[in-house]
Scaffold this active site. Structure first.
Site, PDB file in Angstrom:
ATOM      1  CB  CYS A  29     -15.170 -19.993 -19.672  1.00 16.59           C
ATOM      2  SG  CYS A  29     -16.721 -20.926 -19.568  1.00 16.59           S
ATOM      3  CB  CYS A  32     -17.229 -22.318 -14.871  1.00 13.75           C
ATOM      4  SG  CYS A  32     -16.753 -23.213 -16.365  1.00 13.75           S
ATOM      5  CG  ASP A 437       2.452   3.163   1.860  1.00 10.97           C
ATOM      6  OD1 ASP A 437       1.903   3.741   2.823  1.00 10.97           O
ATOM      7  OD2 ASP A 437       3.491   2.486   1.974  1.00 10.97           O
ATOM      8  CG  ASP A 619       6.445  -0.716   0.668  1.00  9.29           C
ATOM      9  OD1 ASP A 619       5.602   0.023   1.239  1.00  9.29           O
ATOM     10  OD2 ASP A 619       7.620  -0.846   1.051  1.00  9.29           O
ATOM     11  CG  ASP A 623       0.478  -0.151   1.667  1.00  4.35           C
ATOM     12  OD1 ASP A 623      -0.260   0.725   2.133  1.00  4.35           O
ATOM     13  OD2 ASP A 623       1.718  -0.091   1.679  1.00  4.35           O
TER      14      ASP A 623
END
Length: 743
Positions: A29, A32, A437, A619, A623
């Protein structure tokens, strides 16, 4: 532990700084994260400790000689966190194993819950009619027989986490959950032993089932994101032909290349190091680095980067950067930095987790003390405390977000959109600016012959057959028009110039204007600055092929739809200005061209500093750091593995339409999340006083807890749109696709 030598895993900087990455188990969690960072930062000499919650990894920096690496592992071990030097394969295997453990626990809890509820319903109905005490006791003992082993097995994720936290003298959200479950079991065994009317085995097992459902979903979302070191290593040249003093070559690992040494890069090979060309001319494919698919001509003195593909002539490259310092390695560092920065967004949850457990414990304790002071017995005080712990269990709160995520993720899945991050839906709903992009995102990933319709079919077919003999990107684009034709038998390629063959007794050439003896600017297609060109000559037949990426079919409609929803759309591209400008003009949005990975991150940071919530859609490898840096990110399925992994969502197909659908469903999901959270808060404020004053028994508390969970789950199902498919005025297919009614 201190005797272990971990120096092999330490990265040393030129300024005396040292860095170590550790894979850490036991991070369950947000609380931590603060515990780990505070413990490590308290060690003298440590300058910084950063937890990457997504990858369950911690990065530690210190001054050389100030810290022994083994003491870092020892400090985490004492805090209840098992750590080891980071290894990609081990981390993925651990994630898979954890997922299997959670699924097994969920299955056991679900099976037990169904059977116990059948018995409980019989007892509830019998208490209102004429059930005999003997029959009721039998059903209670059968419930105990099912519940005890089921809770012991299914509760292990919570019990182990709570025990580890308590040993380290801290608390987390699993502590009150574990206490509530164990108290419910203990009280139920006592009630069964004294032949009481009520037992609460169903409360304990239902509590575990709903909480395990939320935790399993969270793990399923997070395991989609993985480390990318192996992917990057595969993308750049791992070996090189090192040129010896006598002119001979020797194949060596990329790590053995030193600054100033020269390497030979043959056609078809990738450059293993950043450097500059000292001999040879060629054309190179830098799409891995810049996203630019058009080959770049290089000559003496031009720079090249690790991962660049040499297409034509042999090159001699003088290394200018050590292994680990190339542009590809810099991309990896940018990825790590951006991902670590995202983990800082959990600070608010960290504070909430730190305060939740003590408040719940204190409330239950004060309720028990209050009843004892009022003259009640220990039995009644324990029942009240148990009811408080159960009714304050954050089950509805824990499901408020995951339940919507499941329903919305299912709706996205049916539209070809896959989520990589558990909180992606929330962040999709917060976006006001979208950065695209160009190459492979707004345009097709592969170039095409854009003037094919203006060229006689026979000429196009002949030139395409010639192109089949070459590996050059422009030739491959033309070869797609061969339509199953076989390559010409005597075709041969002259490196860096073109292809030649004999057809019907006459020489045919395909390549540069000079190679084909064609004046470079006699064709009208040369006015298209965004396109690259190939020339063809066969006797008196001359043709020029303009090759470029084309806009995706629905790109204009998608941009118009996003603008109509109030989004500010922009283009940040690594392509040259001449290639980006026409695309931006067609779409009617601003752009910046020629951007390196660091430039894109800087641009996103400027937008963020101005108060914008930015979505990045791209892609290419260049990027990937920007995708990790953005508030939220999407990537097409055609993207590189590394890029997909950094994106918060991946969409299928050639269409851009899923981008609109993702933002629409994200906004709808956020509204439902807010409704669920509001309901959960109201539920706790209303239910807790009832439990404190003894009006609510543990059984009713369990029913209320389960009922609140069911309520938020049913509300979450509204994230599944049921409107019919229709064409919108903006030209984009409706995001609200009709679904079959759920059974």
């Amino acid at each position: 532990m201190s005797a272990v030598d971990l120096s092999h895993y330490v990265t040393a900087g030129d300024d005396g700084a040292c860095h170590l990455d550790l894979a850490v188990e036991g991070i369950h969690c947000a609380g931590c994260i603060g515990a780990i960072e505070r413990r490590l930062s308290a060690i003298p000499g440590v300058t910084e400790a950063r937890v990457n919650f997504t990858l369950r990894r911690v990065g530690i920096d210190w001054r050389q000689g100030a810290v022994e690496p083994a003491t870092l592992v020892e400090a985490l071990d004492k805090g209840g966190f098992r750590a080891r030097p980071f290894a990609t394969g081990a981390g993925e295997a651990e994630s898979d194993a954890e997922m299997k453990r959670l699924l097994r626990a969920l299955a056991v809890a679900g099976f037990a819950a169904m059977n116990i509820m059948l018995l409980s319903v019989s007892v509830w109905a019998g208490n209102l009619t004429d059930i005999t005490p003997e029959t009721r006791d039998l059903f209670h003992w059968l419930s105990a027989l099912i519940a005890l082993p089921a809770v012991a097995y299914a509760g292990r994720p919570f019990f182990a986490s709570a025990w580890t936290a308590l040993k380290a003298r801290r608390t987390n959200m699993d502590v009150p959950i574990s206490i509530g479950v164990l108290l419910a079991l203990g009280v139920s065994l006592y009630e069964t032993a004294i032949s009481a009317e009520h037992a609460y085995f169903d409360s304990a097992i239902m509590l575990l089932f709903f909480l395990l459902a939320g935790r399993t979903l969270d793990q399923a979302m997070r395991r989609r994101t993985r480390t990318m070191a192996g992917n990057l290593a595969a993308l750049k040249g791992e070996t090189a032909e090192l040129i010896q003093p006598d002119g001979s070559t020797r194949t060596v690992p990329a790590a053995a290349i030193h600054v100033g040494r020269s390497i030979l890069v043959q056609p078809g090979q990738r450059t293993a190091a950043d450097g500059s060309i000292t001999a040879g001319t060629s054309s190179v494919d830098e799409s891995l680095i810049t996203g630019e698919t058009a080959p770049r001509a290089v000559r003496l003195g031009d720079p090249v980067y690790a991962g660049t593909l040499n297409l034509a002539g042999a090159l001699t490259v003088k290394a200018t950067a050590l292994s680990g310092e190339s542009l590809v390695d810099e991309v990896q560092r940018l990825l790590d930095k951006a991902t670590e920065a995202r983990s800082r967004r959990v600070k608010l949850a960290d504070r909430a987790a730190r305060h939740y457990a003590p408040v719940v414990h204190l409330t239950a304790l004060l309720a028990a003390i209050g009843w004892l002071v009022a003259g009640a017995g220990i039995h009644q005080a324990v029942l009240v405390a148990t009811a408080v712990l159960i009714i304050t269990c954050p089950c509805a709160l824990a499901l408020a977000i995951p339940a919507v995520q499941v329903a919305a993720a299912g709706a996205l899945f049916r539209r070809g959109i896959f989520l990589n991050a558990g909180d992606a839906l929330e962040r999709l709903a917060e976006v006001d600016t979208i950065v695209f992009d160009k190459t492979g995102t707004l345009t097709t990933a592969e170039p095409h012959v854009v003037n094919a319709g203006a060229i006689p079919p026979e000429v196009l077919r002949t030139a395409a057959r010639l192109a089949l003999a070459s590996r050059h990107p422009l030739a491959r684009a033309l070869a797609m028009d061969a339509h199953g034709e076989a390559p010409l038998a005597d075709a041969r390629e002259e490196a860096g110039r073109g292809i030649v063959a004999t057809i019907d007794g006459m020489e045919a050439r395909l390549g540069s204007a000079a190679f084909c003896d064609v004046p470079a600017r006699t064709n009208a297609d040369m006015d298209n600055e965004a396109a690259s060109h190939l020339w063809f000559r066969h006797g008196d037949t001359v043709a020029t092929f303009a090759i470029a990426q084309t806009l995706k079919a629905d790109a204009e409609a998608v941009i118009a739809a996003l603008k109509s929803r109030g989004f500010d759309c922009r283009i940040l591209s690594g392509d040259r200005d001449a290639a980006v400008a026409p695309v931006a003009a067609t779409l009617g949005i601003p752009y910046v061209a020629g951007m390196k990975p660091a430039d894109k991150i800087a641009a996103l940071q400027v937008l963020a500093a101005a108060g914008h919530r930015v979505a990045m859609i791209g892609d290419g490898l260049n990027d990937a750091p920007a995708l990790a840096e953005a508030h939220v990110s999407l990537s097409p399925i055609s993207a590189l593995d590394i890029t997909q992994a950094q994106a918060d969502a991946v969409f299928l197909g050639e269409r851009l339409g899923p981008v609109v659908e993702a933002f629409d469903i994200g906004r709808r999901a956020r509204r439902l999340m807010n409704q669920n959270l509001g309901f959960s808060v109201v539920y706790n404020f209303a239910a807790v006083p009832l439990a404190i004053f003894g009006i609510v028994t543990p059984l009713i508390a369990a029913l209320a807890m389960s009922g609140s969970s069911i309520a938020v789950t049913l509300n979450a199902l509204r994230a599944r749109p049921r409107l019919p498919v229709a064409k919108r005025d903006d030209g984009v297919a409706s995001t609200l696709v009709r679904e079959a009614s759920a059974p």
